[in-house]
Design a protein around this motif. Structure first.
Motif, PDB file in Angstrom:
ATOM      1  N   TYR A 137     -33.616 -15.518 -11.616  1.00 19.07           N
ATOM      2  CA  TYR A 137     -34.339 -15.028 -12.777  1.00 19.07           C
ATOM      3  C   TYR A 137     -33.409 -14.806 -13.957  1.00 19.07           C
ATOM      4  CZ  TYR A 137     -32.523 -10.375 -11.613  1.00 19.07           C
ATOM      5  OH  TYR A 137     -31.695  -9.314 -11.348  1.00 19.07           O
ATOM      6  N   ILE A 138     -34.039 -14.677 -15.122  1.00 18.64           N
ATOM      7  CA  ILE A 138     -33.349 -14.205 -16.316  1.00 18.64           C
ATOM      8  C   ILE A 138     -34.158 -13.025 -16.832  1.00 18.64           C
ATOM      9  CG2 ILE A 138     -32.554 -16.545 -16.865  1.00 18.64           C
ATOM     10  CD1 ILE A 138     -34.461 -16.319 -19.374  1.00 18.64           C
ATOM     11  N   VAL A 139     -33.557 -12.223 -17.698  1.00 21.88           N
ATOM     12  CA  VAL A 139     -34.261 -11.119 -18.339  1.00 21.88           C
ATOM     13  C   VAL A 139     -34.329 -11.408 -19.828  1.00 21.88           C
ATOM     14  CG1 VAL A 139     -34.241  -8.646 -18.859  1.00 21.88           C
ATOM     15  CG2 VAL A 139     -33.505  -9.454 -16.594  1.00 21.88           C
ATOM     16  N   ALA A 140     -35.544 -11.321 -20.372  1.00 17.16           N
ATOM     17  CA  ALA A 140     -35.766 -11.500 -21.804  1.00 17.16           C
ATOM     18  C   ALA A 140     -36.320 -10.200 -22.359  1.00 17.16           C
ATOM     19  CB  ALA A 140     -36.733 -12.649 -22.060  1.00 17.16           C
ATOM     20  N   LEU A 141     -35.608  -9.620 -23.307  1.00 19.19           N
ATOM     21  CA  LEU A 141     -36.075  -8.403 -23.959  1.00 19.19           C
ATOM     22  C   LEU A 141     -37.051  -8.800 -25.063  1.00 19.19           C
ATOM     23  CD1 LEU A 141     -32.669  -6.552 -24.258  1.00 19.19           C
ATOM     24  CD2 LEU A 141     -34.556  -5.954 -22.732  1.00 19.19           C
ATOM     25  N   ASN A 142     -38.305  -8.421 -24.888  1.00 22.82           N
ATOM     26  CA  ASN A 142     -39.315  -8.709 -25.895  1.00 22.82           C
ATOM     27  C   ASN A 142     -39.106  -7.743 -27.055  1.00 22.82           C
ATOM     28  OD1 ASN A 142     -41.516  -9.770 -27.202  1.00 22.82           O
ATOM     29  ND2 ASN A 142     -43.040  -8.805 -25.886  1.00 22.82           N
ATOM     30  N   THR A 143     -39.030  -8.278 -28.250  1.00 23.30           N
ATOM     31  CA  THR A 143     -38.756  -7.433 -29.411  1.00 23.30           C
ATOM     32  C   THR A 143     -40.047  -6.829 -29.955  1.00 23.30           C
ATOM     33  OG1 THR A 143     -38.827  -9.391 -30.827  1.00 23.30           O
ATOM     34  CG2 THR A 143     -36.668  -8.669 -30.077  1.00 23.30           C
ATOM     35  N   PRO A 148     -35.065  -0.350 -30.004  1.00 23.80           N
ATOM     36  CA  PRO A 148     -33.686   0.025 -30.326  1.00 23.80           C
ATOM     37  C   PRO A 148     -32.750  -1.164 -30.080  1.00 23.80           C
ATOM     38  CG  PRO A 148     -34.389   1.059 -28.280  1.00 23.80           C
ATOM     39  CD  PRO A 148     -35.573   0.334 -28.831  1.00 23.80           C
ATOM     40  N   ASP A 149     -31.654  -1.177 -30.781  1.00 19.60           N
ATOM     41  CA  ASP A 149     -30.688  -2.273 -30.671  1.00 19.60           C
ATOM     42  C   ASP A 149     -29.468  -1.785 -29.894  1.00 19.60           C
ATOM     43  OD1 ASP A 149     -29.510  -4.725 -30.994  1.00 19.60           O
ATOM     44  OD2 ASP A 149     -28.771  -4.296 -33.009  1.00 19.60           O
ATOM     45  N   TYR A 150     -29.548  -1.883 -28.574  1.00 18.49           N
ATOM     46  CA  TYR A 150     -28.441  -1.452 -27.728  1.00 18.49           C
ATOM     47  C   TYR A 150     -27.453  -2.601 -27.534  1.00 18.49           C
ATOM     48  CZ  TYR A 150     -31.555   2.377 -26.331  1.00 18.49           C
ATOM     49  OH  TYR A 150     -32.387   3.464 -26.327  1.00 18.49           O
ATOM     50  N   PRO A 151     -26.177  -2.306 -27.345  1.00 15.10           N
ATOM     51  CA  PRO A 151     -25.206  -3.364 -27.020  1.00 15.10           C
ATOM     52  C   PRO A 151     -25.584  -4.040 -25.693  1.00 15.10           C
ATOM     53  CG  PRO A 151     -24.086  -1.322 -27.623  1.00 15.10           C
ATOM     54  CD  PRO A 151     -25.538  -0.996 -27.485  1.00 15.10           C
ATOM     55  N   GLY A 152     -25.323  -5.331 -25.617  1.00 24.00           N
ATOM     56  CA  GLY A 152     -25.653  -6.099 -24.426  1.00 24.00           C
ATOM     57  C   GLY A 152     -25.056  -5.524 -23.152  1.00 24.00           C
ATOM     58  N   ALA A 153     -23.812  -5.063 -23.221  1.00 20.96           N
ATOM     59  CA  ALA A 153     -23.156  -4.520 -22.026  1.00 20.96           C
ATOM     60  C   ALA A 153     -23.896  -3.288 -21.508  1.00 20.96           C
ATOM     61  CB  ALA A 153     -21.703  -4.174 -22.334  1.00 20.96           C
ATOM     62  N   GLU A 154     -24.382  -2.454 -22.426  1.00 20.89           N
ATOM     63  CA  GLU A 154     -25.130  -1.263 -22.008  1.00 20.89           C
ATOM     64  C   GLU A 154     -26.455  -1.641 -21.365  1.00 20.89           C
ATOM     65  OE1 GLU A 154     -25.645   1.790 -24.950  1.00 20.89           O
ATOM     66  OE2 GLU A 154     -23.539   1.674 -25.576  1.00 20.89           O
ATOM     67  N   ASP A 160     -28.721  -3.071 -14.257  1.00 17.99           N
ATOM     68  CA  ASP A 160     -27.944  -3.406 -13.074  1.00 17.99           C
ATOM     69  C   ASP A 160     -27.970  -4.921 -12.794  1.00 17.99           C
ATOM     70  OD1 ASP A 160     -26.275  -2.862 -10.914  1.00 17.99           O
ATOM     71  OD2 ASP A 160     -27.944  -2.572  -9.519  1.00 17.99           O
ATOM     72  N   LEU A 161     -27.691  -5.703 -13.846  1.00 20.72           N
ATOM     73  CA  LEU A 161     -27.737  -7.164 -13.728  1.00 20.72           C
ATOM     74  C   LEU A 161     -26.413  -7.721 -13.229  1.00 20.72           C
ATOM     75  CD1 LEU A 161     -29.575  -8.182 -17.034  1.00 20.72           C
ATOM     76  CD2 LEU A 161     -30.552  -7.812 -14.756  1.00 20.72           C
ATOM     77  N   ASP A 162     -26.495  -8.725 -12.378  1.00 19.54           N
ATOM     78  CA  ASP A 162     -25.298  -9.458 -11.965  1.00 19.54           C
ATOM     79  C   ASP A 162     -24.711 -10.155 -13.185  1.00 19.54           C
ATOM     80  OD1 ASP A 162     -25.534  -8.774  -9.276  1.00 19.54           O
ATOM     81  OD2 ASP A 162     -26.751 -10.539  -8.804  1.00 19.54           O
ATOM     82  N   PRO A 163     -23.390 -10.376 -13.200  1.00 15.49           N
ATOM     83  CA  PRO A 163     -22.764 -11.029 -14.362  1.00 15.49           C
ATOM     84  C   PRO A 163     -23.365 -12.392 -14.694  1.00 15.49           C
ATOM     85  CG  PRO A 163     -21.095 -10.112 -12.904  1.00 15.49           C
ATOM     86  CD  PRO A 163     -22.410  -9.964 -12.193  1.00 15.49           C
ATOM     87  N   GLY A 164     -23.861 -13.115 -13.686  1.00 17.43           N
ATOM     88  CA  GLY A 164     -24.403 -14.451 -13.922  1.00 17.43           C
ATOM     89  C   GLY A 164     -25.860 -14.488 -14.344  1.00 17.43           C
ATOM     90  N   THR A 165     -26.508 -13.338 -14.429  1.00 15.03           N
ATOM     91  CA  THR A 165     -27.920 -13.302 -14.819  1.00 15.03           C
ATOM     92  C   THR A 165     -28.030 -13.245 -16.339  1.00 15.03           C
ATOM     93  OG1 THR A 165     -28.510 -12.121 -12.787  1.00 15.03           O
ATOM     94  CG2 THR A 165     -30.098 -12.042 -14.595  1.00 15.03           C
ATOM     95  N   PRO A 166     -28.626 -14.262 -16.950  1.00 17.98           N
ATOM     96  CA  PRO A 166     -28.757 -14.254 -18.404  1.00 17.98           C
ATOM     97  C   PRO A 166     -29.647 -13.111 -18.900  1.00 17.98           C
ATOM     98  CG  PRO A 166     -29.049 -16.473 -17.558  1.00 17.98           C
ATOM     99  CD  PRO A 166     -29.055 -15.542 -16.374  1.00 17.98           C
ATOM    100  N   LEU A 167     -29.237 -12.518 -20.015  1.00 21.93           N
ATOM    101  CA  LEU A 167     -29.997 -11.480 -20.711  1.00 21.93           C
ATOM    102  C   LEU A 167     -30.117 -11.931 -22.160  1.00 21.93           C
ATOM    103  CD1 LEU A 167     -31.266  -8.616 -20.916  1.00 21.93           C
ATOM    104  CD2 LEU A 167     -28.957  -7.776 -21.419  1.00 21.93           C
ATOM    105  N   ILE A 168     -31.356 -12.147 -22.598  1.00 22.64           N
ATOM    106  CA  ILE A 168     -31.596 -12.651 -23.950  1.00 22.64           C
ATOM    107  C   ILE A 168     -32.668 -11.795 -24.624  1.00 22.64           C
ATOM    108  CG2 ILE A 168     -30.964 -15.020 -23.331  1.00 22.64           C
ATOM    109  CD1 ILE A 168     -33.995 -15.659 -23.310  1.00 22.64           C
ATOM    110  N   SER A 169     -32.872 -12.020 -25.910  1.00 20.48           N
ATOM    111  CA  SER A 169     -33.969 -11.407 -26.646  1.00 20.48           C
ATOM    112  C   SER A 169     -34.966 -12.489 -27.006  1.00 20.48           C
ATOM    113  CB  SER A 169     -33.464 -10.752 -27.933  1.00 20.48           C
ATOM    114  OG  SER A 169     -32.651  -9.652 -27.634  1.00 20.48           O
ATOM    115  N   CYS A 170     -36.230 -12.100 -27.093  1.00 21.66           N
ATOM    116  CA  CYS A 170     -37.243 -13.049 -27.552  1.00 21.66           C
ATOM    117  C   CYS A 170     -38.390 -12.289 -28.192  1.00 21.66           C
ATOM    118  CB  CYS A 170     -37.740 -13.933 -26.410  1.00 21.66           C
ATOM    119  SG  CYS A 170     -38.965 -13.179 -25.334  1.00 21.66           S
TER     120      CYS A 170
END
Length: 197
Positions: A137-143, A148-154, A160-170
């Motif tokens: 899976y990937i995680v997409a943050l729906n805007t 709020p605009d949090y840093p990606g690392a936070e 609790d995402l694995d490093p290889g799991t993509p996190l994007i905004s849409c």
């Protein structure tokens, strides 16, 4: 032939690969909206009006104007390339529909988990179901306007995402943005397949 029509009803003759993908996430996060934004066919929706009974269990925080909810599934199709069509299955976000989620996920290649940065904790159940079923899976943050605009690392740490799991905004309302989220999922699935081959 009927399948050569360009009216968006039939799958193109050139399609060689079809993939079943899940669109999951908490109640009110935008799953129905995303599928409606990208589907080249009239999406199938199983929405019902919200009732007083549902109000007792469905948290309307962040979506106070929401008047209906998915009670079984949303379905749409997107031809992503001449040879690739995606079948999109959106699931209800409420815990009481977990059985439907489990049935719909059979045979799926992966999942797009929609999340809302205003209420990240509401995404934990969907993430748990996806991980339990071993779906990539990937995680997409729906805007949303007040997201709020949090840093990606936070965000990655909070989810609790694995490093290889993509996190994007849409933006689930916009076709291009929603399509880009699905392209990211397909690329993630392809890369995972290449690594396992």
């Amino acid at each position: 032939m009927a399948s050569r029509l360009s009216d968006g009803v039939y799958v193109r003759d050139t399609v060689q690969i079809t993939a079943k993908l899940m669109v999951v996430g908490p109640f009110g996060v935008g799953k129905t909206t995303l599928i409606g934004a990208v589907s080249e066919i009239e999406p199938l929706r199983t929405e019902e009006l919200m009732t007083q009974s549902g109000a007792a269990v469905d948290d309307l925080a962040g979506v106070p104007a929401k008047e209906s909810t998915t009670v079984a599934l949303d379905f749409g199709r997107l031809t992503l390339a001449d040879d690739l069509a995606l079948y999109l299955f959106g699931t209800p976000g409420q815990q009481r529909f977990t059985g439907i989620w489990e049935d719909l996920s059979r045979g799926a290649y992966g999942a797009l988990v929609l999340a809302d940065s205003r209420f990240l904790d509401q995404s934990f159940e969907a993430l748990s179901l996806v991980e339990k079923s071993a779906l990539p899976y990937i995680v997409a943050l729906n805007t949303f306007p007040d997201s709020p605009d949090y840093p990606g690392a936070e965000l990655r740490e909070a989810l609790d995402l694995d490093p290889g799991t993509p996190l994007i905004s849409c933006d689930a309302r916009e076709r291009r943005s929603a399509k880009n989220a699905l392209v990211t999922l397909v690329q993630h699935l392809y890369e995972g397949h290449q690594e396992s081959s």
